[in-house]
Design an enzyme around this catalytic site. Sequence first.
Site, PDB file in Angstrom:
ATOM      1  CD  GLU A  67       0.149  12.949  -9.197  1.00 11.28           C
ATOM      2  OE1 GLU A  67       1.193  13.065  -9.857  1.00 11.28           O
ATOM      3  OE2 GLU A  67      -0.479  13.930  -8.732  1.00 11.28           O
ATOM      4  CB  VAL A  68       1.443   7.713  -8.314  1.00 13.49           C
ATOM      5  CG1 VAL A  68       2.438   6.563  -8.492  1.00 13.49           C
ATOM      6  CG2 VAL A  68       1.557   8.656  -9.501  1.00 13.49           C
TER       7      VAL A  68
END
Length: 263
Positions: free
Chosen positions: A157-158
């Site tokens: 994630e990110v």
Amino acid sequence: MTERPRVHDLLRQKGSRKWLQLHVDNGEEAAAAVEAGIVILSCEADVTLDMVRAAAPSAFVSTGMAHGSVASPDEAVREGFSLLRRGADSIYCSHSPRFIEAMAREAIPVTGHVGLVPNKAAWTGYRAVGRTPEEAARVLREVKDLENAGAATIEVEVVPVRLAAHITATTPMLTMGMGCGTACDTQYLFSCDVLGTHTGHYPRHAKRYDDFVALMAEVQTRRVMAFRAWADDVASGTYPEVTHQVDMSDDAFERALDLTRSF
């Protein structure tokens, strides 16, 4: 009904297929996702899991083990088996690798998490993780730790796209990408962001495809209008009409009264 994929099926197609993945909040969203061709779903481990499993029997469902809900690897194993019995295909776990290893040793498919991990954001803040050489190296170390622990899939994630692409190319785990461009094995978003169901912050990687806030506001307005119209009809005597009620014949009514005379 198409037979739902298992971890083996997903891993077998790693590198040859990109999957869509959606976090859903109820059975209606799960059914709509499957109808739209999305076969990897995630959801919370509360009653949502039961609704999602019933509504989407052909979907692969990863369910989240709430962070802090277990305090030992043995408890994690017990909870993991419980979630599998309820219909989960994989258990998302943001606990340390020793919890994941305990479940993996018992053949419970587990999803780990690196990058921006909301349950651990007290240490990182809500931001992209892995932009500096030192932080990127820590992310890669965490990926290797989860891989060695036996995780089958990993949420990324990110993190920078280049880093996510490297992770995807070098790990046998299926990478579930959120905010990582097109680098990962799945393209992952939350239904609340796709549908526009809230007025709060929308992450940079999200894209709204509808405005359910406005839609539900209109639904609420129409609820009030309908209730008010009914109340006005009752007040004016236009409801109920003859067609809204039942009656009985004079003979039947008189006979009923006769039957009560002995009471």
